[in-house]
Design a protein around this motif. Structure first.
Motif, PDB file in Angstrom:
ATOM      1  N   ILE A 186       0.841  -1.229  -0.030  1.00  0.00           N
ATOM      2  CA  ILE A 186       0.084  -0.137  -0.049  1.00  0.00           C
ATOM      3  C   ILE A 186       0.889   1.416   0.075  1.00  0.00           C
ATOM      4  O   ILE A 186       1.797   1.158   0.814  1.00  0.00           O
ATOM      5  N   LEU A 187       0.565   2.242  -0.869  1.00  0.00           N
ATOM      6  CA  LEU A 187       1.398   3.276  -1.000  1.00  0.00           C
ATOM      7  C   LEU A 187       0.610   4.430  -0.208  1.00  0.00           C
ATOM      8  O   LEU A 187       1.292   5.314   0.344  1.00  0.00           O
ATOM      9  N   ARG A 188      -0.526   4.691  -0.188  1.00  0.00           N
ATOM     10  CA  ARG A 188      -1.329   5.502   0.470  1.00  0.00           C
ATOM     11  C   ARG A 188      -2.973   5.147   0.822  1.00  0.00           C
ATOM     12  O   ARG A 188      -3.547   4.536   0.003  1.00  0.00           O
ATOM     13  N   ARG A 189      -3.268   5.482   1.995  1.00  0.00           N
ATOM     14  CA  ARG A 189      -4.584   5.323   2.416  1.00  0.00           C
ATOM     15  C   ARG A 189      -5.397   6.499   2.700  1.00  0.00           C
ATOM     16  O   ARG A 189      -4.814   7.354   3.408  1.00  0.00           O
ATOM     17  N   ALA A 190      -6.714   6.504   1.846  1.00  0.00           N
ATOM     18  CA  ALA A 190      -7.493   7.566   2.123  1.00  0.00           C
ATOM     19  C   ALA A 190      -8.496   7.122   2.772  1.00  0.00           C
ATOM     20  O   ALA A 190      -8.704   5.908   3.204  1.00  0.00           O
ATOM     21  N   ALA A 246     -10.553   4.923  -0.126  1.00  0.00           N
ATOM     22  CA  ALA A 246      -9.967   4.290  -0.969  1.00  0.00           C
ATOM     23  C   ALA A 246      -8.387   4.265  -0.743  1.00  0.00           C
ATOM     24  O   ALA A 246      -8.152   5.080   0.286  1.00  0.00           O
ATOM     25  N   TYR A 247      -7.719   3.305  -1.080  1.00  0.00           N
ATOM     26  CA  TYR A 247      -6.259   3.164  -1.078  1.00  0.00           C
ATOM     27  C   TYR A 247      -5.600   3.110  -2.252  1.00  0.00           C
ATOM     28  O   TYR A 247      -6.118   2.744  -3.527  1.00  0.00           O
ATOM     29  N   ALA A 248      -4.359   3.325  -2.469  1.00  0.00           N
ATOM     30  CA  ALA A 248      -3.555   3.030  -3.392  1.00  0.00           C
ATOM     31  C   ALA A 248      -2.451   2.041  -3.471  1.00  0.00           C
ATOM     32  O   ALA A 248      -2.031   2.102  -2.202  1.00  0.00           O
ATOM     33  N   VAL A 249      -2.280   0.946  -4.120  1.00  0.00           N
ATOM     34  CA  VAL A 249      -1.556  -0.137  -3.906  1.00  0.00           C
ATOM     35  C   VAL A 249      -0.590  -0.554  -5.167  1.00  0.00           C
ATOM     36  O   VAL A 249      -1.432  -0.195  -6.376  1.00  0.00           O
ATOM     37  N   LEU A 250       0.278  -0.862  -5.194  1.00  0.00           N
ATOM     38  CA  LEU A 250       1.241  -1.460  -6.291  1.00  0.00           C
ATOM     39  C   LEU A 250       0.546  -2.697  -6.959  1.00  0.00           C
ATOM     40  O   LEU A 250      -0.080  -3.619  -6.126  1.00  0.00           O
ATOM     41  N   ASN A 251       0.567  -2.838  -8.114  1.00  0.00           N
ATOM     42  CA  ASN A 251       0.065  -4.082  -8.824  1.00  0.00           C
ATOM     43  C   ASN A 251       0.942  -5.263  -8.529  1.00  0.00           C
ATOM     44  O   ASN A 251       2.214  -4.987  -8.922  1.00  0.00           O
ATOM     45  N   LEU A 252       0.606  -6.426  -8.454  1.00  0.00           N
ATOM     46  CA  LEU A 252       1.413  -7.568  -7.990  1.00  0.00           C
ATOM     47  C   LEU A 252       1.915  -8.063  -9.352  1.00  0.00           C
ATOM     48  O   LEU A 252       3.214  -8.708  -9.362  1.00  0.00           O
ATOM     49  N   TYR A 253       1.273  -7.816 -10.252  1.00  0.00           N
ATOM     50  CA  TYR A 253       1.516  -8.151 -11.819  1.00  0.00           C
ATOM     51  C   TYR A 253       1.755  -7.127 -12.848  1.00  0.00           C
ATOM     52  O   TYR A 253       0.976  -6.931 -13.698  1.00  0.00           O
ATOM     53  N   PRO A 254       2.510  -6.159 -12.507  1.00  0.00           N
ATOM     54  CA  PRO A 254       2.771  -4.751 -13.121  1.00  0.00           C
ATOM     55  C   PRO A 254       2.971  -4.783 -14.793  1.00  0.00           C
ATOM     56  O   PRO A 254       3.805  -5.977 -15.158  1.00  0.00           O
ATOM     57  N   ALA A 262      -8.477  11.578  -6.386  1.00  0.00           N
ATOM     58  CA  ALA A 262      -7.498  12.114  -5.648  1.00  0.00           C
ATOM     59  C   ALA A 262      -6.394  11.411  -5.606  1.00  0.00           C
ATOM     60  O   ALA A 262      -5.177  11.623  -5.936  1.00  0.00           O
ATOM     61  N   LEU A 263      -6.318   9.947  -5.362  1.00  0.00           N
ATOM     62  CA  LEU A 263      -5.155   9.074  -5.373  1.00  0.00           C
ATOM     63  C   LEU A 263      -4.665   9.020  -6.696  1.00  0.00           C
ATOM     64  O   LEU A 263      -3.451   8.710  -6.849  1.00  0.00           O
ATOM     65  N   THR A 264      -5.257   8.887  -7.678  1.00  0.00           N
ATOM     66  CA  THR A 264      -4.620   8.932  -9.209  1.00  0.00           C
ATOM     67  C   THR A 264      -4.011  10.103  -9.481  1.00  0.00           C
ATOM     68  O   THR A 264      -2.952   9.814  -9.811  1.00  0.00           O
ATOM     69  N   LYS A 265      -4.344  11.239  -9.113  1.00  0.00           N
ATOM     70  CA  LYS A 265      -3.502  12.495  -9.362  1.00  0.00           C
ATOM     71  C   LYS A 265      -2.451  12.270  -8.365  1.00  0.00           C
ATOM     72  O   LYS A 265      -1.376  13.021  -8.826  1.00  0.00           O
ATOM     73  N   GLN A 266      -2.536  12.090  -7.176  1.00  0.00           N
ATOM     74  CA  GLN A 266      -1.242  12.133  -6.360  1.00  0.00           C
ATOM     75  C   GLN A 266      -0.366  10.885  -6.856  1.00  0.00           C
ATOM     76  O   GLN A 266       0.788  11.048  -6.505  1.00  0.00           O
ATOM     77  N   ALA A 267      -0.819   9.902  -7.278  1.00  0.00           N
ATOM     78  CA  ALA A 267      -0.024   8.971  -7.895  1.00  0.00           C
ATOM     79  C   ALA A 267       0.823   9.275  -9.102  1.00  0.00           C
ATOM     80  O   ALA A 267       2.045   9.164  -9.167  1.00  0.00           O
ATOM     81  N   MET A 268       0.129  10.244  -9.834  1.00  0.00           N
ATOM     82  CA  MET A 268       0.825  10.484 -11.053  1.00  0.00           C
ATOM     83  C   MET A 268       1.921  11.500 -10.476  1.00  0.00           C
ATOM     84  O   MET A 268       3.201  11.640 -11.056  1.00  0.00           O
ATOM     85  N   VAL A 269       1.699  12.499  -9.487  1.00  0.00           N
ATOM     86  CA  VAL A 269       2.937  13.327  -9.087  1.00  0.00           C
ATOM     87  C   VAL A 269       3.997  12.506  -8.296  1.00  0.00           C
ATOM     88  O   VAL A 269       5.022  12.646  -8.731  1.00  0.00           O
ATOM     89  N   ALA A 270       3.392  11.267  -7.639  1.00  0.00           N
ATOM     90  CA  ALA A 270       4.462  10.530  -7.120  1.00  0.00           C
ATOM     91  C   ALA A 270       5.474   9.757  -8.162  1.00  0.00           C
ATOM     92  O   ALA A 270       6.570   9.794  -8.030  1.00  0.00           O
ATOM     93  N   LEU A 271       4.719   9.369  -9.021  1.00  0.00           N
ATOM     94  CA  LEU A 271       5.381   8.682 -10.075  1.00  0.00           C
ATOM     95  C   LEU A 271       6.603   9.542 -11.185  1.00  0.00           C
ATOM     96  O   LEU A 271       7.717   9.254 -11.526  1.00  0.00           O
TER      97      LEU A 271
END
Length: 186
Positions: A63-67, A70-78, A108-117
């Motif tokens: 898990i990358l972030r919890r809201a 919803a939460y943001a998580v890495l894909n096990l099979y990217p 919001a998690l999608t936008k934050q993910a883009m910034v983090a990436l």
């Protein structure tokens, strides 16, 4: 994770004929092929990994972030390094079933993910999307999840196009730490 490249034939049990092909062995992908971590049915109690992940530590669950909803998580099979997902906590299959608060958290998690990436890995672009239903390609159709796949110029070469194989340069635990550290402060 065991990855080896060889032009030697597999000689277990004396089987194999040498040829000119290079082979990239990625045995960890067999879990995906066999359906590991896929629920046995449509209910949360049918083994839905997206329902189980929030009970884990961030490190164990990737898990990358919890809201709140919803939460943001890495894909096990990217598909690419840094491929992650925004997932509502509630077990819901269709985007139209999300509450307004869940929709806001996923966005919001999608936008934050883009910034983090962009911060952590210099992503040039993104593929962002939902696969609604198994006929649309959803591996876990019973629990909605939005993919955020970072892209870089030249990241698609002969390996995925011809060899149907992704070469990922970093372990998921290392990717999780790098992105969690780069995640923007709310």
């Amino acid at each position: 994770m065991l990855i080896s490249m060889t032009s030697e034939p597999e000689l277990q049990n004396g089987v194999g004929v040498q040829d000119s092909f290079q082979r990239l062995w990625t045995p960890h992908r067999m879990a995906y092929i066999k359906g590991e971590n896929k629920p046995s049915g449509p209910e949360p109690t049918d083994g839905c990994p997206f329902c189980a992940i929030p009970a884990m530590t961030d490190e164990d669950g990737l898990i990358l972030r919890r809201a709140e909803h919803a939460y943001a998580v890495l894909n096990l099979y990217p598909y690419n390094g840094g491929h992650l997902m925004a997932v509502p906590y509630r077990h819901v299959a269709d985007y139209t079933e999300l509450t307004a608060a869940e929709t806001l958290d996923v966005a919001a998690l999608t936008k934050q993910a883009m910034v983090a990436l962009r911060t952590a890995s210099g992503a040039h672009g993104f593929n962002i999307g939902l696969n609604q239903g198994s006929v649309a390609g959803a591996g876990i159709a019973a629990h909605l999840h939005q993919h955020v796949v970072p892209r870089w110029g030249g990241d698609t070469n002969f390996m995925p196009v011809i060899g149907h194989t992704r070469v990922l340069p970093q372990l998921l635990a290392d990717t999780r730490k790098m992105l969690a550290d780069a995640w923007p402060v709310d």
